[in-house]
Write a protein that holds these residues in place. Structure first.
Motif, PDB file in Angstrom:
ATOM      1  N   LEU A   1     -16.244 -14.599 -44.678  1.00 29.72           N
ATOM      2  CA  LEU A   1     -17.032 -14.434 -43.458  1.00 29.72           C
ATOM      3  C   LEU A   1     -16.158 -14.644 -42.222  1.00 29.72           C
ATOM      4  CD1 LEU A   1     -20.364 -16.265 -44.411  1.00 29.72           C
ATOM      5  CD2 LEU A   1     -19.999 -13.791 -44.195  1.00 29.72           C
ATOM      6  N   MET A   2     -15.254 -15.611 -42.296  1.00 26.92           N
ATOM      7  CA  MET A   2     -14.323 -15.832 -41.192  1.00 26.92           C
ATOM      8  C   MET A   2     -13.449 -14.598 -40.981  1.00 26.92           C
ATOM      9  SD  MET A   2     -13.060 -17.780 -38.804  1.00 26.92           S
ATOM     10  CE  MET A   2     -13.777 -19.388 -39.157  1.00 26.92           C
ATOM     11  N   ASP A   3     -12.969 -14.000 -42.075  1.00 28.75           N
ATOM     12  CA  ASP A   3     -12.160 -12.787 -41.962  1.00 28.75           C
ATOM     13  C   ASP A   3     -12.952 -11.641 -41.342  1.00 28.75           C
ATOM     14  OD1 ASP A   3      -9.861 -13.913 -42.997  1.00 28.75           O
ATOM     15  OD2 ASP A   3     -10.267 -13.293 -45.055  1.00 28.75           O
ATOM     16  N   CYS A   4     -14.225 -11.521 -41.719  1.00 26.88           N
ATOM     17  CA  CYS A   4     -15.076 -10.479 -41.119  1.00 26.88           C
ATOM     18  C   CYS A   4     -15.137 -10.650 -39.605  1.00 26.88           C
ATOM     19  CB  CYS A   4     -16.491 -10.544 -41.696  1.00 26.88           C
ATOM     20  SG  CYS A   4     -16.683  -9.878 -43.350  1.00 26.88           S
ATOM     21  N   PHE A   5     -15.357 -11.883 -39.167  1.00 26.06           N
ATOM     22  CA  PHE A   5     -15.512 -12.151 -37.738  1.00 26.06           C
ATOM     23  C   PHE A   5     -14.223 -11.927 -36.967  1.00 26.06           C
ATOM     24  CE2 PHE A   5     -15.576 -15.073 -34.081  1.00 26.06           C
ATOM     25  CZ  PHE A   5     -16.717 -14.628 -33.443  1.00 26.06           C
ATOM     26  N   VAL A   6     -13.128 -12.451 -37.514  1.00 26.35           N
ATOM     27  CA  VAL A   6     -11.848 -12.415 -36.800  1.00 26.35           C
ATOM     28  C   VAL A   6     -11.219 -11.025 -36.847  1.00 26.35           C
ATOM     29  CG1 VAL A   6      -9.506 -13.342 -36.737  1.00 26.35           C
ATOM     30  CG2 VAL A   6     -11.435 -14.872 -37.158  1.00 26.35           C
ATOM     31  N   LYS A   7     -11.214 -10.417 -38.011  1.00 29.32           N
ATOM     32  CA  LYS A   7     -10.564  -9.115 -38.175  1.00 29.32           C
ATOM     33  C   LYS A   7     -11.490  -7.940 -37.852  1.00 29.32           C
ATOM     34  CE  LYS A   7      -7.736 -10.885 -42.032  1.00 29.32           C
ATOM     35  NZ  LYS A   7      -7.418 -10.723 -43.475  1.00 29.32           N
ATOM     36  N   GLY A   8     -12.783  -8.192 -37.856  1.00 30.84           N
ATOM     37  CA  GLY A   8     -13.732  -7.087 -37.752  1.00 30.84           C
ATOM     38  C   GLY A   8     -14.366  -6.884 -36.399  1.00 30.84           C
ATOM     39  N   TYR A   9     -13.868  -7.590 -35.367  1.00 31.22           N
ATOM     40  CA  TYR A   9     -14.470  -7.400 -34.041  1.00 31.22           C
ATOM     41  C   TYR A   9     -14.239  -5.958 -33.562  1.00 31.22           C
ATOM     42  CZ  TYR A   9      -9.855  -7.642 -31.816  1.00 31.22           C
ATOM     43  OH  TYR A   9      -8.568  -7.388 -31.425  1.00 31.22           O
ATOM     44  N   ASP A  10     -15.146  -5.483 -32.706  1.00 30.19           N
ATOM     45  CA  ASP A  10     -15.065  -4.112 -32.179  1.00 30.19           C
ATOM     46  C   ASP A  10     -14.996  -3.065 -33.299  1.00 30.19           C
ATOM     47  OD1 ASP A  10     -15.125  -5.191 -29.661  1.00 30.19           O
ATOM     48  OD2 ASP A  10     -12.977  -4.994 -29.300  1.00 30.19           O
ATOM     49  N   ARG A  11     -15.661  -3.346 -34.411  1.00 32.04           N
ATOM     50  CA  ARG A  11     -15.791  -2.409 -35.545  1.00 32.04           C
ATOM     51  C   ARG A  11     -14.446  -2.053 -36.178  1.00 32.04           C
ATOM     52  NH1 ARG A  11     -21.122  -1.142 -35.203  1.00 32.04           N
ATOM     53  NH2 ARG A  11     -22.052  -1.293 -33.139  1.00 32.04           N
ATOM     54  N   LYS A  12     -13.532  -2.990 -36.208  1.00 33.82           N
ATOM     55  CA  LYS A  12     -12.200  -2.722 -36.748  1.00 33.82           C
ATOM     56  C   LYS A  12     -12.169  -2.720 -38.273  1.00 33.82           C
ATOM     57  CE  LYS A  12      -9.693  -4.513 -32.716  1.00 33.82           C
ATOM     58  NZ  LYS A  12      -9.161  -3.221 -32.282  1.00 33.82           N
ATOM     59  N   LEU A  13     -13.142  -3.359 -38.938  1.00 30.00           N
ATOM     60  CA  LEU A  13     -13.207  -3.360 -40.397  1.00 30.00           C
ATOM     61  C   LEU A  13     -14.303  -2.458 -40.928  1.00 30.00           C
ATOM     62  CD1 LEU A  13     -12.713  -7.120 -41.473  1.00 30.00           C
ATOM     63  CD2 LEU A  13     -11.074  -5.244 -41.662  1.00 30.00           C
ATOM     64  N   ASN A  14     -15.450  -2.555 -40.308  1.00 27.76           N
ATOM     65  CA  ASN A  14     -16.639  -1.807 -40.738  1.00 27.76           C
ATOM     66  C   ASN A  14     -17.120  -0.995 -39.542  1.00 27.76           C
ATOM     67  OD1 ASN A  14     -19.255  -0.951 -41.390  1.00 27.76           O
ATOM     68  ND2 ASN A  14     -19.767  -2.845 -42.478  1.00 27.76           N
ATOM     69  N   LYS A  15     -17.117   0.314 -39.656  1.00 27.00           N
ATOM     70  CA  LYS A  15     -17.476   1.155 -38.508  1.00 27.00           C
ATOM     71  C   LYS A  15     -18.933   0.984 -38.095  1.00 27.00           C
ATOM     72  CE  LYS A  15     -18.415   5.308 -41.310  1.00 27.00           C
ATOM     73  NZ  LYS A  15     -18.021   6.722 -41.546  1.00 27.00           N
ATOM     74  N   TYR A  16     -19.705   0.311 -38.934  1.00 33.08           N
ATOM     75  CA  TYR A  16     -21.120   0.089 -38.617  1.00 33.08           C
ATOM     76  C   TYR A  16     -21.384  -1.303 -38.049  1.00 33.08           C
ATOM     77  CZ  TYR A  16     -21.401   3.990 -41.945  1.00 33.08           C
ATOM     78  OH  TYR A  16     -21.229   5.177 -42.610  1.00 33.08           O
ATOM     79  N   ALA A  17     -20.358  -2.169 -37.987  1.00 32.57           N
ATOM     80  CA  ALA A  17     -20.629  -3.572 -37.648  1.00 32.57           C
ATOM     81  C   ALA A  17     -19.495  -4.185 -36.828  1.00 32.57           C
ATOM     82  CB  ALA A  17     -20.818  -4.387 -38.936  1.00 32.57           C
ATOM     83  N   ASN A  18     -19.878  -5.105 -35.934  1.00 33.85           N
ATOM     84  CA  ASN A  18     -18.873  -5.867 -35.183  1.00 33.85           C
ATOM     85  C   ASN A  18     -18.902  -7.365 -35.528  1.00 33.85           C
ATOM     86  OD1 ASN A  18     -21.109  -6.913 -33.694  1.00 33.85           O
ATOM     87  ND2 ASN A  18     -20.979  -5.191 -32.264  1.00 33.85           N
ATOM     88  N   PHE A  19     -19.894  -7.800 -36.307  1.00 32.12           N
ATOM     89  CA  PHE A  19     -19.981  -9.172 -36.825  1.00 32.12           C
ATOM     90  C   PHE A  19     -20.108 -10.237 -35.739  1.00 32.12           C
ATOM     91  CE2 PHE A  19     -17.388  -6.698 -39.872  1.00 32.12           C
ATOM     92  CZ  PHE A  19     -18.192  -6.786 -40.993  1.00 32.12           C
ATOM     93  N   ASP A  20     -20.541  -9.856 -34.529  1.00 32.58           N
ATOM     94  CA  ASP A  20     -20.616 -10.815 -33.429  1.00 32.58           C
ATOM     95  C   ASP A  20     -21.525 -12.004 -33.731  1.00 32.58           C
ATOM     96  OD1 ASP A  20     -18.895  -9.252 -31.942  1.00 32.58           O
ATOM     97  OD2 ASP A  20     -20.473  -8.251 -30.805  1.00 32.58           O
ATOM     98  N   PHE A  21     -22.651 -11.747 -34.398  1.00 35.31           N
ATOM     99  CA  PHE A  21     -23.627 -12.815 -34.618  1.00 35.31           C
ATOM    100  C   PHE A  21     -23.153 -13.863 -35.619  1.00 35.31           C
ATOM    101  CE2 PHE A  21     -26.489  -9.903 -32.460  1.00 35.31           C
ATOM    102  CZ  PHE A  21     -27.255 -10.785 -31.702  1.00 35.31           C
ATOM    103  N   LEU A  22     -22.042 -13.614 -36.297  1.00 37.74           N
ATOM    104  CA  LEU A  22     -21.477 -14.669 -37.132  1.00 37.74           C
ATOM    105  C   LEU A  22     -21.044 -15.865 -36.283  1.00 37.74           C
ATOM    106  CD1 LEU A  22     -19.330 -12.781 -39.820  1.00 37.74           C
ATOM    107  CD2 LEU A  22     -21.510 -13.979 -40.150  1.00 37.74           C
ATOM    108  N   SER A  23     -20.800 -15.642 -34.992  1.00 34.75           N
ATOM    109  CA  SER A  23     -20.416 -16.769 -34.129  1.00 34.75           C
ATOM    110  C   SER A  23     -21.550 -17.793 -34.041  1.00 34.75           C
ATOM    111  CB  SER A  23     -20.044 -16.272 -32.728  1.00 34.75           C
ATOM    112  OG  SER A  23     -21.162 -15.737 -32.049  1.00 34.75           O
TER     113      SER A  23
END
Length: 379
Positions: A152-174
């Motif tokens: 989950l930490m990797d999703c948040f840190v690496k995935g901001y601005d849809r960099k990992l998943n084109k459908y998600a930015n994972f902001d609410f994990l904060s």
């Protein structure tokens, strides 16, 4: 006799897919406010139906069912009912890490809402070693750890601005991180170096304190930092650990290039990152987030080593400039408290009694919710 809405709720477990879809289409709008009580019909059977629907393959079914579940978290009884299902919680959290998941962001909202319950600490036990059931896929080129919390930490840190998943930015994990850091196990996680990558998780979050295009990230990260500082015995290590480098990242959001009355000596005692700020450097535009950073500073003032460290880094002149240049009562009150602690003489013992509000698992439960502690409703 059940009402028409209660009958509609009962259609969620119809054997006909078209009927279930029609029910969802009509029920999303009733999942907030007083009408949310209809989902308690027939001993809350709708909750089980919604969890099942959220695991379907249809994007529309998943989006609508998870949206309803997220909204129903505003009701304590229904939130506890969802959060207490460990198997569903495990599926949900791993599904967020599925980089093909088109509903990852709304699932992050649901997870952040479920994190109001103490059982959320179960996430620290979830690992890929569990082979009892089929779990969502995991991209091993991205995720190097078997632990769910690391992923989950990797999703948040690496995935901001849809960099990992084109459908998600994972902001609410904060917001999720802010809530799990209320617990001692969560605080320990954020300040301890992790075996899988040799990095302290808190240090990964700090860069987002100045992500001014995303209030959600800044707000959740600011609260996570603050909660991670509630154990005063860890302050010295956190402050001097260059791998974490905490202080600049809680000072930068409260600093402005217009703070012109800091003299040269004080200026060059500031952390390097705050010296000679660019002309366009502004403070965080949200006073509540500034308050979170000020509360972090106040927490660091609770030990003698913390106070001495803050004095040596010219924190007082910076707080003085903030107080002069921002008109907000809460900010002004916190500035006054910090200045009072830093500028008065040292007490006989090393510990001060003055603290911001305690983390939720240690408090009395009567404090007003901040924006990141409140349940997020989805329109």
């Amino acid at each position: 006799m059940p009402s028409q809405l209660e009958e509609l709720v009962s259609f969620l477990h119809s054997s006909q897919p078209a009927v279930r879809q029609i029910a969802l289409d009509n029920l999303v709008g009733f999942s907030t406010g007083p009408t949310a009580a209809i989902f308690k019909y027939d001993n809350c059977k709708a909750i089980e139906d919604l969890k099942n629907l959220s695991q379907e393959k249809s994007k529309v079914l998943v989006q609508q069912s998870v949206t309803i579940l997220a909204n129903l978290c505003d009701d304590d009884q229904l939130r506890k009912l969802v959060a207490s299902d460990e198997e569903y919680l495990e599926w949900l959290t791993w599904k967020i890490c599925d980089l093909e998941n088109t509903s990852a962001d709304i699932m992050c909202v649901l997870l952040s809402n479920l994190a109001k319950e103490d059982v959320i600490t179960k996430v620290f036990c979830f690992t890929r070693e569990n082979t009892d059931k089929s779990l969502p896929s995991l991209d091993r080129s991205v995720f190097k750890s078997d632990k769910l919390i690391d992923c989950l930490m990797d999703c948040f840190v690496k995935g901001y601005d849809r960099k990992l998943n084109k459908y998600a930015n994972f902001d609410f994990l904060s917001y999720f991180f802010a809530d799990i850091s209320r617990f001692k196990r969560g605080r320990q996680y954020f300040i301890e170096e992790q075996e899988y990558d040799g990095v302290v998780p808190l240090s990964k979050l700090l860069v987002f304190t100045e992500k001014y295009d995303c209030k959600i990230r800044r707000e959740g990260v600011a609260s996570t930092i603050k909660n991670s500082l509630f154990d005063s015995e860890t302050h010295e290590r956190i402050l001097i650990d260059e791998q974490i480098n905490l202080l600049p990242y809680i000072l930068l959001p409260i600093a402005s290039a217009k703070d012109s009355e800091i003299d040269e000596e004080d200026m060059f005692n500031l952390p390097d990152e705050l010296q000679l700020l660019p002309e366009d450097k502004t403070r965080d535009p949200v006073p509540a987030i500034i308050c979170s950073h000020l509360e972090s500073i106040l927490l660091l003032c609770t030990t003698k080593v913390g106070r001495e460290f803050l004095r040596s880094k010219s924190v007082y002149p910076l707080i003085r400039e903030l107080h002069k240049n921002i008109e907000d009562e809460d900010v002004a009150d916190l500035c006054y408290r910090i200045v009072n602690v830093l500028m008065r003489g040292e007490p006989e013992n090393d510990q001060l009694e003055e603290l911001p509000s305690k983390a939720a698992d240690e408090g009395d439960g009567e404090e007003e919710e901040s924006d990141d502690e409140a349940v997020v409703e989805v329109a």
